[in-house]
Design a protein around this motif. Structure first.
Motif, PDB file in Angstrom:
ATOM      1  N   ASN A  49       0.847  -1.203   0.000  1.00  0.00           N
ATOM      2  CA  ASN A  49       0.000   0.000   0.000  1.00  0.00           C
ATOM      3  C   ASN A  49       0.878   1.248   0.000  1.00  0.00           C
ATOM      4  N   GLU A  50       0.227   2.402   0.034  1.00  0.00           N
ATOM      5  CA  GLU A  50       0.939   3.689  -0.017  1.00  0.00           C
ATOM      6  C   GLU A  50       1.758   3.962   1.244  1.00  0.00           C
ATOM      7  N   LYS A  51       1.532   3.191   2.312  1.00  0.00           N
ATOM      8  CA  LYS A  51       2.294   3.367   3.562  1.00  0.00           C
ATOM      9  C   LYS A  51       3.533   2.472   3.603  1.00  0.00           C
ATOM     10  N   ASN A  52       3.867   1.847   2.469  1.00  0.00           N
ATOM     11  CA  ASN A  52       4.995   0.925   2.392  1.00  0.00           C
ATOM     12  C   ASN A  52       4.798  -0.281   3.315  1.00  0.00           C
ATOM     13  N   GLU A  53       3.585  -0.815   3.268  1.00  0.00           N
ATOM     14  CA  GLU A  53       3.233  -2.008   4.032  1.00  0.00           C
ATOM     15  C   GLU A  53       2.893  -3.138   3.058  1.00  0.00           C
ATOM     16  N   LEU A  54       3.140  -4.360   3.498  1.00  0.00           N
ATOM     17  CA  LEU A  54       2.879  -5.548   2.691  1.00  0.00           C
ATOM     18  C   LEU A  54       1.645  -6.258   3.224  1.00  0.00           C
ATOM     19  N   LEU A  55       0.765  -6.681   2.309  1.00  0.00           N
ATOM     20  CA  LEU A  55      -0.408  -7.458   2.703  1.00  0.00           C
ATOM     21  C   LEU A  55       0.025  -8.886   3.013  1.00  0.00           C
ATOM     22  N   VAL A  56      -0.224  -9.328   4.229  1.00  0.00           N
ATOM     23  CA  VAL A  56       0.067 -10.698   4.646  1.00  0.00           C
ATOM     24  C   VAL A  56      -1.215 -11.330   5.182  1.00  0.00           C
ATOM     25  N   THR A  57      -1.210 -12.640   5.182  1.00  0.00           N
ATOM     26  CA  THR A  57      -2.354 -13.388   5.712  1.00  0.00           C
ATOM     27  C   THR A  57      -1.850 -14.369   6.756  1.00  0.00           C
ATOM     28  N   ARG A  58      -2.765 -14.880   7.552  1.00  0.00           N
ATOM     29  CA  ARG A  58      -2.444 -15.948   8.506  1.00  0.00           C
ATOM     30  C   ARG A  58      -3.208 -17.184   8.061  1.00  0.00           C
ATOM     31  N   ARG A  59      -2.499 -18.285   7.925  1.00  0.00           N
ATOM     32  CA  ARG A  59      -3.089 -19.523   7.431  1.00  0.00           C
ATOM     33  C   ARG A  59      -4.030 -20.126   8.476  1.00  0.00           C
ATOM     34  N   ALA A  60      -5.235 -20.493   8.056  1.00  0.00           N
ATOM     35  CA  ALA A  60      -6.221 -21.095   8.953  1.00  0.00           C
ATOM     36  C   ALA A  60      -6.140 -22.615   8.941  1.00  0.00           C
ATOM     37  N   LYS A  61      -5.422 -23.174   7.969  1.00  0.00           N
ATOM     38  CA  LYS A  61      -5.358 -24.633   7.815  1.00  0.00           C
ATOM     39  C   LYS A  61      -3.927 -25.075   7.552  1.00  0.00           C
ATOM     40  N   ASP A  62      -3.691 -26.352   7.765  1.00  0.00           N
ATOM     41  CA  ASP A  62      -2.403 -26.932   7.381  1.00  0.00           C
ATOM     42  C   ASP A  62      -2.341 -27.065   5.877  1.00  0.00           C
ATOM     43  N   PRO A  63      -1.185 -27.036   5.298  1.00  0.00           N
ATOM     44  CA  PRO A  63       0.106 -26.997   5.965  1.00  0.00           C
ATOM     45  C   PRO A  63       0.436 -25.618   6.527  1.00  0.00           C
ATOM     46  N   CYS A  64       1.246 -25.624   7.558  1.00  0.00           N
ATOM     47  CA  CYS A  64       1.753 -24.391   8.173  1.00  0.00           C
ATOM     48  C   CYS A  64       0.651 -23.545   8.808  1.00  0.00           C
ATOM     49  N   LYS A  65      -0.353 -24.200   9.383  1.00  0.00           N
ATOM     50  CA  LYS A  65      -1.446 -23.493  10.064  1.00  0.00           C
ATOM     51  C   LYS A  65      -0.889 -22.487  11.070  1.00  0.00           C
ATOM     52  N   ASP A  66      -1.521 -21.344  11.159  1.00  0.00           N
ATOM     53  CA  ASP A  66      -1.199 -20.256  12.093  1.00  0.00           C
ATOM     54  C   ASP A  66       0.064 -19.465  11.743  1.00  0.00           C
ATOM     55  N   THR A  67       0.737 -19.809  10.656  1.00  0.00           N
ATOM     56  CA  THR A  67       1.902 -19.017  10.243  1.00  0.00           C
ATOM     57  C   THR A  67       1.454 -17.946   9.253  1.00  0.00           C
ATOM     58  N   LEU A  68       2.319 -16.978   9.043  1.00  0.00           N
ATOM     59  CA  LEU A  68       2.026 -15.939   8.060  1.00  0.00           C
ATOM     60  C   LEU A  68       2.237 -16.486   6.649  1.00  0.00           C
ATOM     61  N   ASP A  69       1.569 -15.856   5.717  1.00  0.00           N
ATOM     62  CA  ASP A  69       1.631 -16.248   4.315  1.00  0.00           C
ATOM     63  C   ASP A  69       1.339 -15.016   3.472  1.00  0.00           C
ATOM     64  N   LEU A  70       1.381 -15.182   2.186  1.00  0.00           N
ATOM     65  CA  LEU A  70       0.958 -14.148   1.251  1.00  0.00           C
ATOM     66  C   LEU A  70      -0.245 -14.695   0.501  1.00  0.00           C
ATOM     67  N   PRO A  71      -1.154 -13.831   0.048  1.00  0.00           N
ATOM     68  CA  PRO A  71      -2.317 -14.334  -0.689  1.00  0.00           C
ATOM     69  C   PRO A  71      -1.872 -15.128  -1.915  1.00  0.00           C
ATOM     70  N   GLY A  72      -2.641 -16.148  -2.249  1.00  0.00           N
ATOM     71  CA  GLY A  72      -2.343 -16.945  -3.433  1.00  0.00           C
ATOM     72  C   GLY A  72      -2.834 -18.360  -3.266  1.00  0.00           C
ATOM     73  N   GLY A  73      -2.534 -19.187  -4.247  1.00  0.00           N
ATOM     74  CA  GLY A  73      -2.952 -20.578  -4.199  1.00  0.00           C
ATOM     75  C   GLY A  73      -2.795 -21.241  -5.550  1.00  0.00           C
ATOM     76  N   PHE A  74      -3.373 -22.423  -5.683  1.00  0.00           N
ATOM     77  CA  PHE A  74      -3.224 -23.217  -6.895  1.00  0.00           C
ATOM     78  C   PHE A  74      -3.948 -22.598  -8.086  1.00  0.00           C
ATOM     79  N   VAL A  75      -3.331 -22.726  -9.236  1.00  0.00           N
ATOM     80  CA  VAL A  75      -3.935 -22.302 -10.497  1.00  0.00           C
ATOM     81  C   VAL A  75      -4.871 -23.425 -10.939  1.00  0.00           C
TER      82      VAL A  75
END
Length: 176
Positions: A49-75
């Protein structure tokens, strides 16, 4: 880890027994069908965004549940990488991507239901229409913007995302 071809024992064509053909494929001893193992395409969205921040998400499921992630997924089948990243960002955050610029790709192993899915993660720089109605959806517990200088790569669970973020930060693509 073992090679994913070890998990394929029987031919999907005739049910016969598979044998190793080469390091990338197996061949049916009965009908001759050859199965080549290739990675699945997946996407990763880099949204700032304009504040020089990155959009991150927190995973709700495994693998890596509860860790940070970036939006995305399978094509999905019959979908381009750009269409995939646009759809995944919408599904996970509710945000509308107005442009998706391909940056680079990294291999990854995504363990799902005990199966090692080899992926080729396609990283995209995405611009969104607005962040006003952002909401965690789908397999995301929460979504938030984090100042780029506060990013701790160790808080992210997926190997390719960690590697990608490090590359972006080291090359000053994400301005600190």
């Amino acid at each position: 880890m073992h090679h994913p071809l070890e998990q394929f024992i029987y031919c999907p064509e005739c049910g016969g027994k598979f044998a190793e053909h080469n390091g990338k494929s197996k061949k049916c001893l009965q009908c001759g069908f050859t199965y080549y193992f290739n990675p699945s395409a997946a996407t990763v969205a880099i949204i700032t965004n304009e504040k020089n921040e990155l959009l991150v998400t927190r995973r709700a499921k495994d693998p890596c549940k509860d860790t940070l992630d970036l939006p995305g997924g399978f094509v999905d089948s019959f979908e381009t990488g750009e269409e995939g990243v646009i759809r995944e960002v919408k599904e996970e955050t509710g945000l509308t991507v107005i442009s998706a610029e391909y940056l680079f790709s990294l291999p990854n192993i995504y363990v799902y239901s005990g199966f090692e899915v080899h992926t080729l993660d396609l990283f995209y720089r995405c611009r969104v229409k607005s962040t006003e109605n952002m909401a965690a959806q789908d397999d995301i517990e929460e979504s938030m913007f984090i100042p780029i200088d506060k990013i701790n790569i160790d808080d992210f669970g997926l190997t390719s995302v960690k590697r990608g973020l490090k590359m972006l930060i080291d090359n000053n693509y994400l301005k600190l």
